[in-house]
Design a protein around this motif. Structure first.
Motif, PDB file in Angstrom:
ATOM      1  N   ILE A 340      14.614  -4.143  21.352  1.00 30.69           N
ATOM      2  CA  ILE A 340      13.386  -3.885  20.745  1.00 30.69           C
ATOM      3  C   ILE A 340      12.069  -4.444  21.232  1.00 30.69           C
ATOM      4  O   ILE A 340      11.055  -3.584  20.888  1.00 30.69           O
ATOM      5  CB  ILE A 340      13.713  -4.395  19.032  1.00 30.69           C
ATOM      6  CG1 ILE A 340      12.480  -3.689  18.108  1.00 30.69           C
ATOM      7  CG2 ILE A 340      13.326  -6.143  19.086  1.00 30.69           C
ATOM      8  CD1 ILE A 340      12.779  -2.734  18.202  1.00 30.69           C
ATOM      9  N   ILE A 343      10.430  -2.208  23.719  1.00 24.61           N
ATOM     10  CA  ILE A 343      10.945  -0.517  23.318  1.00 24.61           C
ATOM     11  C   ILE A 343       8.673  -0.937  22.336  1.00 24.61           C
ATOM     12  O   ILE A 343       8.613  -1.608  22.104  1.00 24.61           O
ATOM     13  CB  ILE A 343      11.373  -0.042  22.470  1.00 24.61           C
ATOM     14  CG1 ILE A 343      12.517  -0.057  23.288  1.00 24.61           C
ATOM     15  CG2 ILE A 343      11.045   1.605  21.910  1.00 24.61           C
ATOM     16  CD1 ILE A 343      13.680   0.253  21.964  1.00 24.61           C
ATOM     17  N   ARG A 348       8.633   3.236  19.036  1.00 22.07           N
ATOM     18  CA  ARG A 348      10.047   2.758  18.265  1.00 22.07           C
ATOM     19  C   ARG A 348      10.839   3.877  17.960  1.00 22.07           C
ATOM     20  O   ARG A 348      11.493   3.747  16.917  1.00 22.07           O
ATOM     21  CB  ARG A 348       9.859   1.069  17.325  1.00 22.07           C
ATOM     22  CG  ARG A 348       9.619   0.180  18.724  1.00 22.07           C
ATOM     23  CD  ARG A 348       9.504  -0.920  17.781  1.00 22.07           C
ATOM     24  NE  ARG A 348       9.228  -2.256  19.159  1.00 22.07           N
ATOM     25  CZ  ARG A 348       8.421  -3.303  19.167  1.00 22.07           C
ATOM     26  NH1 ARG A 348       8.463  -3.686  17.758  1.00 22.07           N
ATOM     27  NH2 ARG A 348       8.504  -4.505  19.752  1.00 22.07           N
TER      28      ARG A 348
END
Length: 465
Positions: A340, A343, A348
């Motif tokens: 995560i 990104i 996202r």
């Protein structure tokens, strides 16, 4: 269609009107002399106002104006003032009809559209015939929609001017007849590449014999279009220069049957999206190379969605087994959670959405699927152009014929033109197969292979569907 001479005489008389009178309107305009310009199907009126009255540009002052021409009273809907230099005004209009005409009343109608050239209907449609005062001709096509038969025939007057005449043998309201007529007009325009337009003249009758019209209604139409492209030909020598090869197609090339014509007209009559797609194809065929392939690509996407929606088989197909879908989504989201921080925060949510819709087929798959549904086999060259669809929709020129990163202007134009021709050919294959046509379409990339410096020896000029 037996009584057509009075149609031409009425149209010619209307075109030749030079003056008239604009009657009193809303206590602001007293009886005023007007000059007209109706030749060449123009719709222009000019007049001068006495006193200090000043009219605004637009149509608010002259909505539903009453005028007299040759001692006959007419109603002009929305007379539009496009130029003013008080006391002088110049106007135009789109709609004009005789006083007393009511669109909700039922009449037997004719619609007459002047043409810039003849439409040879018998070269594309099943053989039918009509009779006029002196001869019988096969330049006619007819369909039955909503249990109403409507005919279209191409007739020339004594001055060698051609007209497309639409005729209904059943009394109907104006809106019904107009919708029927344009379903057939648009059928003809797709098949022949010639859209009758510019202006139309409606004739309303009290009797089926149509010897003398009760009302006359003239209206501006979409601009006439004459394209150099059409889906098929019935003459094998039209596009094949090699006479020996052309002879092999003798008696193989054929026009639409009555059932196929009815199927095409019915789809246009009942499906506005399909009608718009055909208009987009027609207008794209006249567009510059910058717009042509994109227009055809949009039409292909529209047509594909209609075919898929109609097909029951496609509703059962899913790219991913539904039993495994949730597990795949969960695992993919776990991967996203793991990375995560790598990104961009602004992207996202879009990544999550793609995972959520992972079972949706891609646009390329959808476009190809329509051909599969109809049993049309695609070549690698077809698929390559279909795969380029997104590039055209986003204003890019994909590398198709020339893969070099440094393409010349000629090479870029060749890519655009080649893609346009193959898109158009594929569109025709889909449309004609969809209405039950079994025959040959013109393979335009093959027809233009010398201009494009191509070698398409594995393809023929006429492509069977």
């Amino acid at each position: 269609m037996k009584y057509h001479r009075h149609l031409f005489e009425t149209i010619e008389a209307f075109r030749s009107i030079k003056s008239g009178q604009l009657l009193r309107l809303d206590n602001r305009i007293d009886s005023t002399e007007i000059l007209t310009e109706f030749e060449a199907d123009k719709r222009q009126i000019s007049f001068s106002l006495q006193g200090d009255k000043v009219l605004d540009l637009g149509y608010d002052n002259l909505r539903n104006s009453t005028v007299t021409f040759d001692n006959k009273e007419y109603l002009i809907e929305n007379l539009f003032i496009y130029r003013r230099s008080p006391p002088n005004y110049e106007c135009d209009f789109q709609y004009c009809h005789t006083a007393g005409f009511e669109k909700r009343e039922k009449y037997f109608y004719n619609l007459v559209i002047p043409l810039s050239k003849e439409i040879r209907l018998h070269d594309y449609f099943f053989r039918d015939s009509y009779q006029n005062e002196s001869f019988t001709s096969s330049n006619k096509v007819s369909v039955q929609l909503d249990n109403i038969t409507i005919d279209a025939c191409c007739i020339d007057d004594d001055n060698n001017e051609y007209f497309l005449i639409l005729d209904a043998s059943t009394s109907v309201e104006f809106a019904v007849f107009s919708k029927l007529a344009f379903a057939l007009i648009n059928t003809i325009s797709y098949i022949t590449g010639h859209l009758a337009g510019n202006v139309g003249y409606y004739f309303a009758y009290d009797s089926q014999e149509k010897e003398k019209n009760q009302h006359f209604y003239t209206v501006s139409l979409r601009q006439e279009i004459i394209s150099s492209y059409c889906p098929f030909t019935t003459n094998p020598h039209s596009y094949e220069r090699d006479r020996n090869i052309a002879k092999t197609y003798t008696n193989k090339l054929k026009g639409l049957t009555q059932d196929q014509t009815r199927a095409l007209a019915s789809k246009i009559y009942t499906n506005q999206k399909f009608e718009i797609a055909l208009f987009l194809m027609l207008e794209s065929s006249l567009a510059s190379l910058l717009f042509m392939p994109g227009g055809f690509a949009i039409a292909l996407e529209t047509l594909t969605s209609l075919i898929i929606k109609e097909s029951i088989r496609t509703k059962k197909k899913k790219p991913i087994n539904p039993e495994s879908l949730d597990d795949i989504r969960d695992e993919l989201n776990e991967v996203v959670d793991k990375y995560i921080e790598d990104i961009d925060p602004d992207h996202r949510s879009s990544v999550r959405k793609r995972i959520e819709h992972i079972d949706q087929p891609t646009n390329t798959t959808k476009l190809s699927q329509a051909f599969t549904i109809l049993g049309i086999e695609l070549s690698k060259k077809d698929l390559e152009v279909i795969n380029s669809r997104n590039s055209f929709l986003h204003g890019r020129s994909p590398k198709i014929l020339t893969k070099s990163s440094d393409r010349s202007h000629r090479e870029i134009n060749n890519d655009l033109y080649y893609a346009s021709l193959r898109f158009y050919t594929l569109l025709n294959m889909l449309i004609l197969k969809w209405i039950g046509y079994e025959g040959y379409v013109i393979n335009y990339p093959k027809q233009q292979e010398k201009y494009l410096s191509l070698d398409l020896n594995d393809e023929e000029i006429y492509r069977k569907i």
